[in-house]
Design a protein around this motif. Structure first.
Motif, PDB file in Angstrom:
ATOM      1  N   GLU A  35       0.069  -1.203   0.071  1.00  0.00           N
ATOM      2  CA  GLU A  35       0.204  -0.143   0.190  1.00  0.00           C
ATOM      3  C   GLU A  35       0.897   1.339  -0.084  1.00  0.00           C
ATOM      4  O   GLU A  35       0.340   2.743  -0.989  1.00  0.00           O
ATOM      5  N   ALA A  36       2.568   1.085   0.808  1.00  0.00           N
ATOM      6  CA  ALA A  36       3.207   2.924   0.936  1.00  0.00           C
ATOM      7  C   ALA A  36       3.632   2.857  -0.113  1.00  0.00           C
ATOM      8  O   ALA A  36       4.010   3.833  -0.970  1.00  0.00           O
ATOM      9  N   ARG A  37       3.087   1.328  -0.874  1.00  0.00           N
ATOM     10  CA  ARG A  37       4.445   1.586  -2.435  1.00  0.00           C
ATOM     11  C   ARG A  37       3.265   2.437  -3.801  1.00  0.00           C
ATOM     12  O   ARG A  37       3.510   2.991  -4.230  1.00  0.00           O
ATOM     13  N   ALA A  38       1.971   1.597  -3.532  1.00  0.00           N
ATOM     14  CA  ALA A  38       1.352   2.331  -4.414  1.00  0.00           C
ATOM     15  C   ALA A  38       1.226   3.672  -4.115  1.00  0.00           C
ATOM     16  O   ALA A  38       0.833   4.706  -4.544  1.00  0.00           O
ATOM     17  N   GLU A  39       0.900   4.068  -3.121  1.00  0.00           N
ATOM     18  CA  GLU A  39       1.001   5.785  -2.973  1.00  0.00           C
ATOM     19  C   GLU A  39       2.235   6.527  -3.100  1.00  0.00           C
ATOM     20  O   GLU A  39       2.005   7.370  -4.019  1.00  0.00           O
ATOM     21  N   LEU A  40       3.394   5.719  -3.387  1.00  0.00           N
ATOM     22  CA  LEU A  40       4.844   6.261  -3.874  1.00  0.00           C
ATOM     23  C   LEU A  40       4.671   6.301  -5.107  1.00  0.00           C
ATOM     24  O   LEU A  40       4.464   7.462  -5.355  1.00  0.00           O
ATOM     25  N   VAL A  41       3.723   5.349  -6.355  1.00  0.00           N
ATOM     26  CA  VAL A  41       4.609   5.493  -7.607  1.00  0.00           C
ATOM     27  C   VAL A  41       3.354   6.472  -8.151  1.00  0.00           C
ATOM     28  O   VAL A  41       3.623   6.667  -9.094  1.00  0.00           O
ATOM     29  N   THR A  42       2.587   6.703  -7.561  1.00  0.00           N
ATOM     30  CA  THR A  42       1.369   7.602  -7.871  1.00  0.00           C
ATOM     31  C   THR A  42       1.272   8.939  -7.412  1.00  0.00           C
ATOM     32  O   THR A  42       0.477   9.993  -7.618  1.00  0.00           O
ATOM     33  N   ALA A  43       2.351   8.863  -6.409  1.00  0.00           N
ATOM     34  CA  ALA A  43       2.552  10.891  -6.403  1.00  0.00           C
ATOM     35  C   ALA A  43       2.844  11.486  -7.184  1.00  0.00           C
ATOM     36  O   ALA A  43       3.685  10.996  -7.767  1.00  0.00           O
ATOM     37  N   LYS A  44       1.991  12.378  -7.445  1.00  0.00           N
ATOM     38  CA  LYS A  44       2.370  13.371  -7.908  1.00  0.00           C
ATOM     39  C   LYS A  44       3.489  13.552  -7.846  1.00  0.00           C
ATOM     40  O   LYS A  44       4.606  14.449  -8.803  1.00  0.00           O
ATOM     41  N   ASP A  45       4.738  13.741  -7.091  1.00  0.00           N
ATOM     42  CA  ASP A  45       5.839  14.280  -6.331  1.00  0.00           C
ATOM     43  C   ASP A  45       6.180  13.657  -4.995  1.00  0.00           C
ATOM     44  O   ASP A  45       5.806  14.159  -4.784  1.00  0.00           O
ATOM     45  N   PRO A  46       7.430  13.104  -5.695  1.00  0.00           N
ATOM     46  CA  PRO A  46       7.600  11.704  -5.010  1.00  0.00           C
ATOM     47  C   PRO A  46       9.051  12.383  -3.695  1.00  0.00           C
ATOM     48  O   PRO A  46       8.513  11.821  -2.770  1.00  0.00           O
ATOM     49  N   PHE A  47       8.749  13.847  -3.351  1.00  0.00           N
ATOM     50  CA  PHE A  47       9.622  14.300  -2.503  1.00  0.00           C
ATOM     51  C   PHE A  47       8.478  14.401  -1.172  1.00  0.00           C
ATOM     52  O   PHE A  47       9.184  15.336  -0.391  1.00  0.00           O
ATOM     53  N   PHE A  48       7.349  15.116  -2.133  1.00  0.00           N
ATOM     54  CA  PHE A  48       6.387  15.293  -1.092  1.00  0.00           C
ATOM     55  C   PHE A  48       6.718  16.774   0.305  1.00  0.00           C
ATOM     56  O   PHE A  48       6.731  16.891   0.764  1.00  0.00           O
ATOM     57  N   ARG A  49       7.280  17.613  -1.683  1.00  0.00           N
ATOM     58  CA  ARG A  49       7.347  18.782  -1.417  1.00  0.00           C
ATOM     59  C   ARG A  49       5.830  19.286  -0.698  1.00  0.00           C
ATOM     60  O   ARG A  49       5.592  19.143  -1.029  1.00  0.00           O
ATOM     61  N   GLY A  50       6.005  21.075   0.144  1.00  0.00           N
ATOM     62  CA  GLY A  50       5.070  21.297   0.351  1.00  0.00           C
ATOM     63  C   GLY A  50       4.599  21.156   1.476  1.00  0.00           C
ATOM     64  O   GLY A  50       4.300  20.722   2.237  1.00  0.00           O
ATOM     65  N   ILE A  51       3.621  22.253   2.192  1.00  0.00           N
ATOM     66  CA  ILE A  51       2.746  21.969   3.092  1.00  0.00           C
ATOM     67  C   ILE A  51       1.630  21.753   2.627  1.00  0.00           C
ATOM     68  O   ILE A  51       0.741  21.427   1.869  1.00  0.00           O
ATOM     69  N   ASP A  52       1.024  20.933   2.972  1.00  0.00           N
ATOM     70  CA  ASP A  52      -0.216  19.271   3.635  1.00  0.00           C
ATOM     71  C   ASP A  52       0.328  18.690   2.374  1.00  0.00           C
ATOM     72  O   ASP A  52      -0.648  18.144   2.090  1.00  0.00           O
ATOM     73  N   ALA A  53       1.913  18.400   1.748  1.00  0.00           N
ATOM     74  CA  ALA A  53       1.811  17.669   0.493  1.00  0.00           C
ATOM     75  C   ALA A  53       1.527  16.348   0.329  1.00  0.00           C
ATOM     76  O   ALA A  53       1.081  15.827  -0.384  1.00  0.00           O
ATOM     77  N   ASP A  54       1.950  15.787   2.072  1.00  0.00           N
ATOM     78  CA  ASP A  54       0.999  14.569   2.333  1.00  0.00           C
ATOM     79  C   ASP A  54      -0.319  13.990   2.738  1.00  0.00           C
ATOM     80  O   ASP A  54      -0.636  13.142   2.519  1.00  0.00           O
ATOM     81  N   ALA A  55      -1.059  15.114   2.272  1.00  0.00           N
ATOM     82  CA  ALA A  55      -2.632  15.213   3.071  1.00  0.00           C
ATOM     83  C   ALA A  55      -3.270  13.885   2.572  1.00  0.00           C
ATOM     84  O   ALA A  55      -4.360  13.830   2.868  1.00  0.00           O
ATOM     85  N   ASP A  56      -3.147  13.996   1.174  1.00  0.00           N
ATOM     86  CA  ASP A  56      -4.048  12.868   0.320  1.00  0.00           C
ATOM     87  C   ASP A  56      -3.771  11.209   1.022  1.00  0.00           C
ATOM     88  O   ASP A  56      -4.151  10.487   0.408  1.00  0.00           O
ATOM     89  N   LEU A  57      -2.355  11.129   1.513  1.00  0.00           N
ATOM     90  CA  LEU A  57      -1.978   9.484   2.259  1.00  0.00           C
ATOM     91  C   LEU A  57      -3.179   9.685   3.249  1.00  0.00           C
ATOM     92  O   LEU A  57      -2.983   9.581   4.156  1.00  0.00           O
ATOM     93  N   PRO A  58      -2.959   8.109   3.054  1.00  0.00           N
ATOM     94  CA  PRO A  58      -3.626   7.312   4.315  1.00  0.00           C
ATOM     95  C   PRO A  58      -3.381   7.998   5.818  1.00  0.00           C
ATOM     96  O   PRO A  58      -2.132   8.518   5.528  1.00  0.00           O
ATOM     97  N   LYS A  59      -4.564   8.215   7.075  1.00  0.00           N
ATOM     98  CA  LYS A  59      -4.343   8.320   8.106  1.00  0.00           C
ATOM     99  C   LYS A  59      -3.030   8.425   8.668  1.00  0.00           C
ATOM    100  O   LYS A  59      -1.771   8.823   9.966  1.00  0.00           O
ATOM    101  N   THR A  60      -2.641   6.306   8.862  1.00  0.00           N
ATOM    102  CA  THR A  60      -1.043   6.041   9.609  1.00  0.00           C
ATOM    103  C   THR A  60      -0.519   6.085   8.488  1.00  0.00           C
ATOM    104  O   THR A  60       1.150   5.337   8.974  1.00  0.00           O
ATOM    105  N   MET A  61      -0.125   6.910   7.403  1.00  0.00           N
ATOM    106  CA  MET A  61       1.536   6.942   7.277  1.00  0.00           C
ATOM    107  C   MET A  61       1.457   9.064   6.706  1.00  0.00           C
ATOM    108  O   MET A  61       0.532   9.622   6.449  1.00  0.00           O
ATOM    109  N   TYR A  62       2.950   8.469   6.850  1.00  0.00           N
ATOM    110  CA  TYR A  62       3.324  10.240   6.084  1.00  0.00           C
ATOM    111  C   TYR A  62       5.364  10.290   5.818  1.00  0.00           C
ATOM    112  O   TYR A  62       5.641   8.926   6.543  1.00  0.00           O
ATOM    113  N   VAL A  63       5.534  10.914   4.744  1.00  0.00           N
ATOM    114  CA  VAL A  63       6.208  10.953   4.451  1.00  0.00           C
ATOM    115  C   VAL A  63       7.459  12.796   5.075  1.00  0.00           C
ATOM    116  O   VAL A  63       6.981  13.378   5.066  1.00  0.00           O
TER     117      VAL A  63
END
Length: 107
Positions: A35-63
């Motif tokens: 599931e974490a892999r799926a989130e990474l490969v589909t992320a618009k920006d794999p660096f997760f830059r910016g405020i709330d860049a990881d807001a779309d991730l599941p609540k138990t996951m952050y980068v």
């Protein structure tokens, strides 16, 4: 050849030791890793830059970056409420951009 930066889905490769570590995990944890892999490969920006860049991730996951002084270096997505993580790098090449998983850990 194009001069445009390609977007998701990104290619993902695993170091052999990281893949071997993944295979030793219990099946339920391997599903969380997938599931974490799926989130990474589909992320618009794999660096997760910016405020709330990881807001779309599941609540138990952050980068976050491994080192705050190297925001384009290795990153860690934590999953399962901080019980597990992956360490990955992203190479944003024009052709064949790729995420490489360097380490998998779960406790």
């Amino acid at each position: 050849m194009t001069d445009e930066f390609l977007g998701p889905p990104w290619q993902m490769d695993w170091r052999l030791d990281a893949l071997a570590d993944r295979e030793t995990l219990p099946e339920s944890v391997r599903e969380m890793v997938d599931e974490a892999r799926a989130e990474l490969v589909t992320a618009k920006d794999p660096f997760f830059r910016g405020i709330d860049a990881d807001a779309d991730l599941p609540k138990t996951m952050y980068v976050e970056p491994v080192r705050s002084t190297d925001p384009k270096g290795p990153h860690i997505p934590f999953f399962d409420n901080h019980r597990g993580w992956l360490v990955y790098t992203f190479v944003p090449r024009v052709e064949d951009p790729q995420i490489t998983v360097e380490e998998v850990f779960w406790q």
